[in-house]
Design an enzyme around this catalytic site. Structure first.
Site, PDB file in Angstrom:
ATOM      1  N   GLU A 258       0.838  -1.202   0.000  1.00 25.56           N
ATOM      2  CA  GLU A 258       0.000   0.000   0.000  1.00 25.56           C
ATOM      3  C   GLU A 258       0.874   1.253   0.000  1.00 25.56           C
ATOM      4  OE1 GLU A 258      -2.305  -0.776   3.505  1.00 25.56           O
ATOM      5  OE2 GLU A 258      -3.183  -2.540   2.578  1.00 25.56           O
TER       6      GLU A 258
ATOM      7  N   GLU B 299      -4.697  -6.977   2.204  1.00 25.44           N
ATOM      8  CA  GLU B 299      -3.430  -7.582   2.629  1.00 25.44           C
ATOM      9  C   GLU B 299      -3.373  -9.082   2.383  1.00 25.44           C
ATOM     10  OE1 GLU B 299      -5.053  -5.311   4.425  1.00 25.44           O
ATOM     11  OE2 GLU B 299      -3.638  -3.705   4.903  1.00 25.44           O
TER      12      GLU B 299
ATOM     13  N   PHE C 296       1.916  -1.205   8.662  1.00 28.77           N
ATOM     14  CA  PHE C 296       2.209  -1.272  10.099  1.00 28.77           C
ATOM     15  C   PHE C 296       2.112  -2.751  10.477  1.00 28.77           C
ATOM     16  CE2 PHE C 296       1.482   3.089  12.005  1.00 28.77           C
ATOM     17  CZ  PHE C 296       1.119   3.757  10.856  1.00 28.77           C
TER      18      PHE C 296
ATOM     19  N   ASP D 281       1.040  -3.942  13.016  1.00 25.69           N
ATOM     20  CA  ASP D 281      -0.244  -4.139  13.699  1.00 25.69           C
ATOM     21  C   ASP D 281      -1.323  -4.705  12.767  1.00 25.69           C
ATOM     22  OD1 ASP D 281       0.171  -1.884  16.221  1.00 25.69           O
ATOM     23  OD2 ASP D 281       1.327  -1.612  14.392  1.00 25.69           O
TER      24      ASP D 281
ATOM     25  N   HIS E 175      -1.523   0.861  16.378  1.00 23.69           N
ATOM     26  CA  HIS E 175      -0.480   1.355  15.462  1.00 23.69           C
ATOM     27  C   HIS E 175       0.873   1.536  16.147  1.00 23.69           C
ATOM     28  CE1 HIS E 175      -4.058   2.530  13.112  1.00 23.69           C
ATOM     29  NE2 HIS E 175      -3.288   2.679  12.069  1.00 23.69           N
TER      30      HIS E 175
HETATM   31  C1  LIG Z   1      -5.986  -3.431   7.538  1.00 28.06           C
HETATM   32  C2  LIG Z   1      -5.373  -2.103   7.341  1.00 28.06           C
HETATM   33  N1  LIG Z   1      -4.579  -1.898   6.279  1.00 28.06           N
HETATM   34  C3  LIG Z   1      -4.022  -0.692   6.064  1.00 28.06           C
HETATM   35  C4  LIG Z   1      -4.253   0.335   6.924  1.00 28.06           C
HETATM   36  C5  LIG Z   1      -3.576   1.684   6.700  1.00 28.06           C
HETATM   37  N2  LIG Z   1      -4.548   2.653   6.251  1.00 28.06           N
HETATM   38  C6  LIG Z   1      -5.181   3.464   7.117  1.00 28.06           C
HETATM   39  S1  LIG Z   1      -6.315   4.415   6.373  1.00 28.06           S
HETATM   40  C7  LIG Z   1      -5.928   3.771   4.859  1.00 28.06           C
HETATM   41  C8  LIG Z   1      -6.650   4.248   3.637  1.00 28.06           C
HETATM   42  C9  LIG Z   1      -8.092   4.100   3.801  1.00 28.06           C
HETATM   43  O1  LIG Z   1      -8.747   4.548   2.671  1.00 28.06           O
HETATM   44  P1  LIG Z   1     -10.304   4.622   2.674  1.00 28.06           P
HETATM   45  O2  LIG Z   1     -10.870   3.338   3.163  1.00 28.06           O
HETATM   46  O3  LIG Z   1     -10.725   5.074   1.337  1.00 28.06           O
HETATM   47  O4  LIG Z   1     -10.647   5.699   3.795  1.00 28.06           O
HETATM   48  P2  LIG Z   1     -10.251   7.248   3.814  1.00 28.06           P
HETATM   49  O5  LIG Z   1      -8.944   7.334   4.511  1.00 28.06           O
HETATM   50  O6  LIG Z   1     -10.208   7.733   2.431  1.00 28.06           O
HETATM   51  O7  LIG Z   1     -11.314   7.884   4.639  1.00 28.06           O
HETATM   52  C10 LIG Z   1      -4.938   2.813   4.954  1.00 28.06           C
HETATM   53  C11 LIG Z   1      -4.371   2.076   3.831  1.00 28.06           C
HETATM   54  C12 LIG Z   1      -5.069   0.074   8.041  1.00 28.06           C
HETATM   55  N3  LIG Z   1      -5.311   1.014   8.956  1.00 28.06           N
HETATM   56  N4  LIG Z   1      -5.628  -1.133   8.223  1.00 28.06           N
END
Ligand SMILES: Cc1ncc(C[n+]2csc(CCOP(=O)(O)OP(=O)(O)O)c2C)c(N)n1
Ligand SMILES: [Mg+2]
Lengths: 338, 329
Positions: free
Chosen positions: A33, A64, A87, A89, A133
Site C-alpha cells: 500500500e 493484505e 504497520f 499491527d 499502530h
Molecule cells: C488493515 C489495514 N490496512 C491498512 C491500513 C492503513 N490505512 C489506514 S487508512 C488507509 C486508507 C483508507 O482509505 P479509505 O478506506 O478510502 O478511507 P479514507 O482514509 O479515504 O477515509 C490505509 C491504507 C489500516 N489502517 N488497516
C-alpha cells in the site's frame, strides 16, 4: 572506495538496498500500500517507482491477504517479491498467509518449494499512535517457525540486512522501526541517520552486534531499545558501572553465542524489549541464559518490557509502559547490588 | 423530495458542528508542532484523520437513527460520532488524552467508544463492518427493530472483511447498512487504481436480499433520502444495503500529509462545491429558516464545540500508573 562519510537516514538506506537489488536481479519487485508515488508511508520505497516503473513497483488495494498471498505465489514461481505490510499491527487481517503458508510451505514441501521473499513492516511506538499502530510484535513473528525475523537498528544495518534478506532463499520478515527511519515528521533521533556506503554490501542475518564493550553487566536490546541501552550505559559509566550492550539485530536466527560469551564475561544480564513482556524476547533470552549459562550468573536476569497491556494513547501512559534509558540504568544499579 | 424541516435544520446544524469541530482540531493538533512538525508533540499527538467535506454521509443516515441503533466507524470517525450524538465533551477529552475522556485517555482519536449511543470506531481498515453485522445479529436475536451502520472509506471495500460480511449479512438478512464514503483516495492511491468496479453500490448485485444505492456529488439531501429507504428496509427485516456516496476529502489523509500525489487544483475545485454551503443555500432559498435562525443554529453548534474543547483542556491527565488498569474488568 569512499573517502568522505556519506550519511543516510534509515529509510533511504533501505530504499537504496532495494534499488540496488532490483538492478542486480530482474526478479525482484515491490508491492504494498502506498509504495509507489508516496514512496511508502515510512519512506522505505522512495524513488523506486520513478526508477523502475509501475510494473516492478505496485501500489495495491487495501487487501493484505490478497497481496501478501500473491507475493507468496510469485515467490514460488521464482520471483523475489518484497511486500510491505504498512504497520505490523495490521498483520491480523493477513496472518494466515504469513504463518500458515509463507512460513510452512518450504517445510511442508520437504524443501522442494522455496519462497525467496521479504515481508517488510513498520514497528514501534513512542509517538501516541495508540494500541493499533504502536506495537512491535517481535515475538509474535519470532515464535512461529519457518521465517527469518530481523530487526536492524542502524542505517548501515538496514541497508546491508535488506540486501541479505532479498538474496536469501527463505522468507524473511524485515521489521524496521518507524522512529529509526529518519522521517521528517517524527521525533528526530540521532540514531536514525548514519554512515552508509554507496556501493552494495550485505550484513549477514543472524549475527548480533556488540555495540559497546563493558565488563560489569550485559544489556541486550533490540532496535530502539538498543539505543536506549547505549544511553543507559553512558549514565552508568558516570556511576562507575561498565555495561556491555548487544544489539540483537536478528531474532531468527538468534545469535546465542554472542549473548552467552558476554554473560560469561560480565555475569549479569539485563534484557530490554519494546514488545509485551510475557512469553516474549526477554523471556527467550532469559531462558537461554538459564539453560546454558546459569552458573555464570551472579544475579537473577532482569527483564524490561511492556507490562502486558495494550499500548495506551495518552503520552504519560505510553511513557509509563515503554522502557527507556533511565529505567534501564535504574534496573542495572539495583542489579549490581544483588 | 420533501424532507421535514426539523431534519433539514438538524442536518445543517450537525454539519456545521462537525466542520467547526475539525477546524478546532486542525488548530489544536498543530499546537506544539511548529516550526517543525513532529507527530508525537503537542496537546493532541499521534495520527489525525479529519472529515472536512465528508459530513453529508454522516448526517444523511444518522438523521434516521436512534440511540438504540449501532454505528461502527473507521479511522476517520469524528463526523460520524458527532452525528450519532456521542458525548462531545468526553470525546474531545479522549482526543486530548485526558482522564475524563471516553476511554480515560487510553484510546485516542481513532479509538472512541461511547456505549451510551452505541458508537465505536477503530484504526484497522474494514474491521468495523463485521462488528456492525454482529450488532445487527444481536438486534435480530433480541427481536428489536434496531439497525447497525458501518461507515467505511472506498478503499476499505477491497478488504476481505467487506465481502465476507456482506455475504453473511445477506444470507442472514441482517439489518446492516454499509455506507461507503468514496472520497476518491485511500491515502495516496486513487480509487481508479485500487478498485475494479466503478462504484461499490453495484457490489450489492453479488448477493441476494441486498440493495445498492449511489449518492452522487456529496448530496446530503439525496443521502437522507436513500438512507431512509435502506434503514426502513433493514427495520422491516428485508436485509442489508450498501450505500456509496461520492464525497470530498478537503484535507490530507492525515494532518501533516504532504499530499504530493494529488493535483494542486483538486481541493480548490472541491471547495467550490462545499456541501455545507449548498445545504445552507437550500434552507434559505426554500425559506426553511431565516438568515437569523440559521445564524443561531451555527452559533449553538459552535458554542457546543467550544465548550467541549474547554472541557478537554481543563481536564486532568490520567495518572501514569493508570496505564496498567482496564486490561481486564
Ligand atoms: C488493515 C489495514 N490496512 C491498512 C491500513 C492503513 N490505512 C489506514 S487508512 C488507509 C486508507 C483508507 O482509505 P479509505 O478506506 O478510502 O478511507 P479514507 O482514509 O479515504 O477515509 C490505509 C491504507 C489500516 N489502517 N488497516
Ligand atoms: Mg477514501
Amino acid at each position: 572506495m569512499q573517502t568522505t562519510k556519506r550519511m543516510l537516514t534509515g529509510n533511504k538506506a533501505m530504499a537504496e538496498a532495494i534499488a540496488q537489488e532490483m538492478e542486480r536481479d530482474p526478479n525482484v519487485f515491490v508491492l504494498g500500500e502506498d509504495v509507489g508515488k508516496y514512496g511508502g508511508i515510512f519512506g522505505a520505497t522512495q524513488g523506486l517507482l520513478e526508477k523502475f516503473g509501475d510494473k516492478r513497483v505496485l501500489d495495491t488495494p487495501i487487501s493484505e491477504t490478497a497481496f501478501i498471498g500473491a507475493a507468496i505465489g510469485a515467490a514460488a514461481e521464482g520471483m523475489r517479491p518484497i511486500v510491505e505490510l504498512m504497520f505490523v499491527d495490521f498483520f491480523g487481517v493477513c496472518m494466515d498467509q504469513i504463518y500458515n503458508h509463507m512460513a510452512k510451505i518450504p517445510y511442508m514441501s520437504g524443501g522442494n518449494v522455496k519462497l525467496p521473499m521479504v515481508l517488510m513492516t513498520g514497528v514501534g511506538g513512542g509517538y501516541s499512535d495508540a494500541a493499533q499502530h504502536s506495537q512491535t510484535l517481535y515475538a509474535t513473528f519470532a515464535h512461529l517457525p519457518g521465517m527469518k525475523v530481523v530487526a536492524p537498528s542502524t542505517p548501515y544495518d538496514l541497508k546491508g540486512m535488506m540486501a541479505s534478506a532479498i538474496r536469501d532463499d527463505n522468507p524473511v520478515v524485515f521489521m524496521f522501526h518507524k522512529t529509526l527511519q529518519g522521517l521528517g515528521w517524527m521525533d528526530q533521533v540521532d540514531e536514525s541517520v548514519g554512515e552508509v556506503p554507496e556501493e552494495a554490501y550485505t550484513v549477514p542475518l543472524g549475527k548480533a552486534n556488540v555495540v559497546r564493550e563493558g565488563t560489569d553487566v550485559t544489556i541486550v536490546g533490540i532496535q530502539m531499545m538498543t539505543h536506549q541501552a547505549v544511553a543507559a550505559a553512558k549514565i552508568l559509566e558516570n556511576q562507575g558501572i561498565s555495561a556491555e550492550v548487544i544489539d540483537i539485530r536478528s531474532l531468527v536466527p538468534l545469535d546465542k553465542e554472542t549473548i552467552l560469551n558476554s554473560v560469561r564475561k560480565t555475569h549479569r544480564l539485563v534484557v530490554v524489549d519494546e514488545d509485551y513482556k510475557s512469553y516474549g524476547f526477554t523471556s527467550e533470552i532469559a531462558a537461554i541464559a538459564a539453560e546454558e549459562a546459569l552458573y555464570e550468573l551472579e544475579a537473577p536476569v532482569k527483564r524490561l518490557a511492556i507490562p502486558d497491556v495494550p499500548i495506551p494513547y495518552s503520552r504519560d501512559l505510553e511513557k509509563y509502559v515503554l522502557p527507556n534509558a533511565q529505567k534501564i540504568a535504574d534496573a542495572v544499579v539495583k542489579l549490581m547490588k544483588e | 423530495m420533501s424532507i421535514p424541516k426539523e431534519k433539514l435544520l438538524w442536518m445543517y446544524e450537525t454539519m456545521v458542528k462537525s466542520r467547526y469541530y475539525e477546524e478546532q482540531l486542525v488548530e489544536a493538533y498543530a499546537e506544539g508542532k511548529k516550526p517543525v512538525f513532529n507527530i508525537g508533540a503537542g496537546p493532541v499527538p499521534g495520527e489525525m484523520h479529519l472529515s472536512n467535506g465528508q459530513e453529508p454521509a454522516a448526517v444523511g443516515i444518522c438523521a434516521h437513527l436512534t440511540k438504540d441503533d449501532t454505528v461502527a466507524s473507521p479511522h476517520r470517525p469524528h463526523h460520524h460520532a458527532i452525528a450519532k450524538g456521542v458525548n462531545l465533551n468526553r470525546m474531545t477529552a479522549e482526543i486530548f488524552g485526558k482522564e475524563t475522556g471516553l476511554g480515560k485517555g487510553k484510546g485516542g482519536h481513532m479509538h472512541l467508544f461511547d456505549p451510551e449511543v452505541k458508537f465505536s470506531c477503530g484504526g484497522i481498515v474494514a474491521a468495523g463492518i463485521p462488528q456492525a453485522a454482529g450488532a445487527a445479529l444481536a438486534a435480530k436475536q433480541k427481536g428489536t427493530d434496531s439497525v447497525a451502520v458501518a461507515f467505511i472509506g472506498e478503499g476499505a471495500a477491497n478488504a476481505g472483511a467487506f465481502h465476507e460480511t456482506l455475504n453473511m449479512a445477506a444470507l442472514w438478512k441482517l439489518p446492516l447498512i454499509v455506507v461507503v464514503e468514496n472520497n476518491s483516495w485511500g491515502i495516496s492511491v486513487p480509487k481508479t487504481a485500487s478498485t475494479a468496479i466503478s462504484s461499490n453500490d453495484k457490489r450489492a448485485a453479488a448477493y441476494e436480499n441486498t440493495t445498492g444505492y449511489l449518492v452522487e456529488d456529496n448530496d446530503p439531501i439525496e443521502m437522507y433520502r436513500v438512507s431512509q429507504e435502506a434503514v426502513e428496509r433493514a427495520r422491516r427485516g428485508e436485509g442489508p444495503s450498501i450505500i456509496e456516496i461520492e464525497t470530498f476529502r478537503f484535507l490530507g489523509h492525515f494532518q501533516g500529509d504532504p499530499e504530493l500525489y494529488r493535483e494542486k487544483d483538486e481541493v480548490p475545485s472541491l471547495l467550490l462545491r462545499d456541501p455545507i454551503e449548498r445545504i445552507k443555500n437550500k434552507i434559505l432559498s426554500e425559506g426553511a429558516a431565516s438568515e437569523n435562525e440559521v445564524e443561531q443554529l451555527e452559533n449553538k453548534a459552535k458554542n457546543e464545540v467550544d465548550a467541549a474543547f474547554q472541557f478537554a483542556r481543563e481536564s486532568e491527565y490520567p495518572k501514569p500508573e493508570a496505564a496498567l488498569e482496564d486490561v481486564f474488568c
